[in-house]
Scaffold this motif. Structure first.
Motif, PDB file in Angstrom:
ATOM      1  N   THR A  76      -7.805 -20.326 -18.021  1.00  0.00           N
ATOM      2  CA  THR A  76      -7.173 -20.761 -16.771  1.00  0.00           C
ATOM      3  C   THR A  76      -8.084 -21.762 -16.071  1.00  0.00           C
ATOM      4  O   THR A  76      -9.263 -21.489 -15.873  1.00  0.00           O
ATOM      5  CB  THR A  76      -6.922 -19.535 -15.867  1.00  0.00           C
ATOM      6  OG1 THR A  76      -5.905 -18.731 -16.472  1.00  0.00           O
ATOM      7  CG2 THR A  76      -6.467 -19.957 -14.464  1.00  0.00           C
ATOM      8  N   LEU A  95      -3.892  -7.200 -23.466  1.00  0.00           N
ATOM      9  CA  LEU A  95      -5.343  -7.101 -23.607  1.00  0.00           C
ATOM     10  C   LEU A  95      -5.726  -6.089 -24.684  1.00  0.00           C
ATOM     11  O   LEU A  95      -6.589  -6.348 -25.511  1.00  0.00           O
ATOM     12  CB  LEU A  95      -5.962  -6.701 -22.263  1.00  0.00           C
ATOM     13  CG  LEU A  95      -5.812  -7.728 -21.132  1.00  0.00           C
ATOM     14  CD1 LEU A  95      -6.025  -7.086 -19.779  1.00  0.00           C
ATOM     15  CD2 LEU A  95      -6.783  -8.881 -21.333  1.00  0.00           C
ATOM     16  N   VAL A 118      -6.072 -10.076 -26.537  1.00  0.00           N
ATOM     17  CA  VAL A 118      -6.166 -11.386 -25.889  1.00  0.00           C
ATOM     18  C   VAL A 118      -7.327 -11.382 -24.890  1.00  0.00           C
ATOM     19  O   VAL A 118      -7.586 -10.375 -24.246  1.00  0.00           O
ATOM     20  CB  VAL A 118      -4.828 -11.708 -25.184  1.00  0.00           C
ATOM     21  CG1 VAL A 118      -4.994 -12.793 -24.152  1.00  0.00           C
ATOM     22  CG2 VAL A 118      -3.780 -12.096 -26.216  1.00  0.00           C
ATOM     23  N   THR A 119      -8.027 -12.494 -24.806  1.00  0.00           N
ATOM     24  CA  THR A 119      -9.106 -12.661 -23.833  1.00  0.00           C
ATOM     25  C   THR A 119      -8.666 -13.663 -22.775  1.00  0.00           C
ATOM     26  O   THR A 119      -8.063 -14.682 -23.104  1.00  0.00           O
ATOM     27  CB  THR A 119     -10.382 -13.185 -24.522  1.00  0.00           C
ATOM     28  OG1 THR A 119     -10.814 -12.224 -25.475  1.00  0.00           O
ATOM     29  CG2 THR A 119     -11.502 -13.436 -23.514  1.00  0.00           C
ATOM     30  N   LEU A 120      -8.971 -13.353 -21.526  1.00  0.00           N
ATOM     31  CA  LEU A 120      -8.704 -14.298 -20.441  1.00  0.00           C
ATOM     32  C   LEU A 120     -10.021 -14.818 -19.899  1.00  0.00           C
ATOM     33  O   LEU A 120     -10.906 -14.028 -19.531  1.00  0.00           O
ATOM     34  CB  LEU A 120      -7.926 -13.629 -19.306  1.00  0.00           C
ATOM     35  CG  LEU A 120      -6.409 -13.681 -19.403  1.00  0.00           C
ATOM     36  CD1 LEU A 120      -5.920 -12.726 -20.476  1.00  0.00           C
ATOM     37  CD2 LEU A 120      -5.780 -13.335 -18.074  1.00  0.00           C
ATOM     38  N   LYS A 121     -10.139 -16.132 -19.867  1.00  0.00           N
ATOM     39  CA  LYS A 121     -11.332 -16.768 -19.321  1.00  0.00           C
ATOM     40  C   LYS A 121     -10.901 -17.823 -18.300  1.00  0.00           C
ATOM     41  O   LYS A 121      -9.730 -18.220 -18.260  1.00  0.00           O
ATOM     42  CB  LYS A 121     -12.109 -17.487 -20.430  1.00  0.00           C
ATOM     43  CG  LYS A 121     -12.521 -16.636 -21.608  1.00  0.00           C
ATOM     44  CD  LYS A 121     -13.769 -15.835 -21.378  1.00  0.00           C
ATOM     45  CE  LYS A 121     -15.020 -16.660 -21.363  1.00  0.00           C
ATOM     46  NZ  LYS A 121     -16.225 -15.811 -21.194  1.00  0.00           N
ATOM     47  N   GLY A 122     -11.857 -18.272 -17.515  1.00  0.00           N
ATOM     48  CA  GLY A 122     -11.607 -19.389 -16.624  1.00  0.00           C
ATOM     49  C   GLY A 122     -12.497 -20.554 -17.019  1.00  0.00           C
ATOM     50  O   GLY A 122     -13.509 -20.363 -17.694  1.00  0.00           O
TER      51      GLY A 122
END
Lengths: 364, 364
Positions: free
Chosen positions: A274, A290, A295-299
């Protein structure tokens, strides 16, 4: 920057006088610049003023440049409004990105010569000005065989796209990337850089009146698939996934529902990065994405990335070189910009507040 | 597992007859077991039946065990209901975790001996049974100097806590971990393992009538701070952060609002690991947490972790050894379990469907 502290002292208008007295020489054009200054954080564009600011003399390690062109980015406005995570002490000069030409260098300066094109490394430079004096290490050289507008806008959007495509997943040619906000400056750079890397792109756009036109435009840049949010919601991407693998990388600049469309179409073990929240609505993340889809969420925030590399510029240089190579090879075009004479900065700012669709670049 | 394919063949009840004929010996107790079988996916507990299943003979690489104790975990029920991401072909024996005793080993078996305690490595074993014949590599030995209930419940919850504390952030003594669902089996294990590692824990619980009692209970396990969701929402954790650093690691088993409380209190650059979604509501993730707070969101599912290490069991063994060491040292207690005689399995299942608060363990 020296200029910033002088600006601060100039709040009551006395500094110009003091500088004149100290120099005991005739006041010359080289000792001042015009700059778009904000003296308080405000949403009101009219609080910005074009001011004459003093420039300090060039010392051993410093450099004097004249600014050539500087874009108006949405983040510039957020900084002026006081809603950005990094703020300059006011009064401050607006603008964070742009290209300048070196006019004069101090005796200790080794990396820059008069005539070079340069871009500021860090946010907060204050690029909406005609000239600046700063330390050598606040600048990086860019080649002069790319376009002026390309150089003025190279260090935020194309570099954000470049990093996101390189730093979060190992993507071999043939791999797929999915993104929203595909028509943004970063989105268009993603399309082009991905295409140059042999990656396939699935580009989500909002439904709009001129949809077919936009689809053509993105496809002409190299987009493999362009789909509206409505199409993804109603029909999914099954047909697309008959032709290309599910994406390991998703890029999200919108959030809310649109971010969910990127997330839910990622491959097992994929990463969603993001870098914006245009919808001003949070991402909705189901636990199963997740836990079971891994799934991995990064910024990603380029300003932070650059700041971590300020001391050792090898990575910054490698990135600029790579992006310039793409530009030279015709694989990365300069986004359509509205060029605005510097004196008409108010027009450019107002237009950017009203819509981010067209980037305005101030020409000094 | 052989038993599973035999069970499949037993669908019409003919296999027992065929086994008897092939063996041409007197049918012995060693050749069958009692098992809790589901023949279709259903939310109705009454569709499960205690059945007599044939056991294949022990061959060169296989092992015969008698089950000693097996818990009823929520995921077991999800598998029966058909709502889990991995499902066994029906008919299937329920239960994924438990401890057995080796009774007989094939001539090629090297890692196990009669009398050893063993736990199944992978989900889908079907532990709600009195006996099983399986391949040697489907089992791992556990020491007999830990409690039977500890051994029966070691391989899901304590190991999940152990991995999450070890695999996502480098945590030195004095670092802080924040979690919700702090009274769950995993939550209690997190408190204890973190305490043994010298970490500080901030434990979020739901407000409830017996709140003080639960606070005492968690503190007696080593919890540094126990706070209700309401307290975090109304007063924040400012006072806590005057005493301990902000957490680099957050563990989320709830989702929704509660997951947001974990996320929003993470330190810059922290990681939130989601391992459950008890609230059945998605996480709400503001873009700024990802972009400017540089927070990473990951999921954890022990089943996947174990499956990736099935071929080389060194990491599995190291984890079991570490958790057993904590148990032996008195640093990790067995959660309060309700022990239920195997024949009364319906009672244990029904109680688990109604509430996850107390773990039921079937004693064979």
């Amino acid at each position: 920057m020296w200029t910033r502290s002088l600006l601060s002292a100039a709040r009551d208008g006395t500094v110009l006088l003091r500088v004149r007295q100290r120099c005991s020489t005739v006041w010359r054009e080289t000792h001042r610049c015009s700059a778009v200054v904000y003296r308080e954080h405000s949403h009101n564009i009219d609080t910005l003023r074009m001011e004459q600011l003093p420039l300090p003399p060039v010392k051993d390690g410093s450099v004097r440049i004249r600014m050539l062109a500087a874009p108006v980015n949405p983040a510039d406005l957020n900084m002026i409004q006081g809603s950005y995570p990094i703020l300059c002490p006011v009064p401050a000069v607006g603008g964070n990105e742009g290209v300048g030409e070196v006019l004069e260098v101090g005796s200790d300066v080794t990396s820059l010569r008069p005539g070079d094109w340069v871009v500021p490394v860090d946010a907060g430079f204050g690029t909406w000005r005609t000239a600046a004096v700063c330390e050598e290490d606040e600048l990086m050289c860019v080649p002069k065989d790319i376009s002026l507008l390309g150089a003025a806008t190279i260090f935020v959007n194309p570099c954000t796209a470049y990093r996101m495509l390189n730093d979060f997943q190992t993507l071999a040619p043939g791999c797929t990337v999915i993104q929203n906000a595909s028509n943004s400056a970063v989105g268009q750079a993603v399309v082009q850089i991905a295409s140059a890397l042999g990656l396939k792109t699935i580009n989500i756009i909002r439904d709009r009146p001129n949809c077919a036109e936009l689809v053509d435009e993105l496809q002409s840049l190299g987009a493999d698939y362009v789909v509206t949010e409505e199409e993804v919601m109603s029909s999914g991407l099954h047909r697309v996934f008959e032709e290309v693998p599910k994406p390991k990388l998703g890029l999200n600049c919108v959030g809310g529902l649109s971010g969910g469309l990127v997330l839910s179409n990622l491959d097992y073990g994929g990463t969603m990065v993001t870098y914006g929240g245009m919808a001003k609505r949070p991402l909705q993340i189901p636990a199963k994405s997740l836990i079971f889809q891994n799934v991995t969420l990064k910024g990603f925030w380029l300003t932070r990335w650059k700041r971590h590399r300020k001391e050792d510029k090898a990575q910054l240089k490698a990135m600029l070189d790579a992006v310039c190579d793409l530009m030279r090879a015709g694989q990365l075009s300069t986004p359509h910009c509205v060029q605005t004479p510097f004196q008409q900065y108010t027009h450019a700012l107002r237009a950017t507040v009203q819509s981010h669709r067209r980037k305005h670049v101030l020409i000094m």
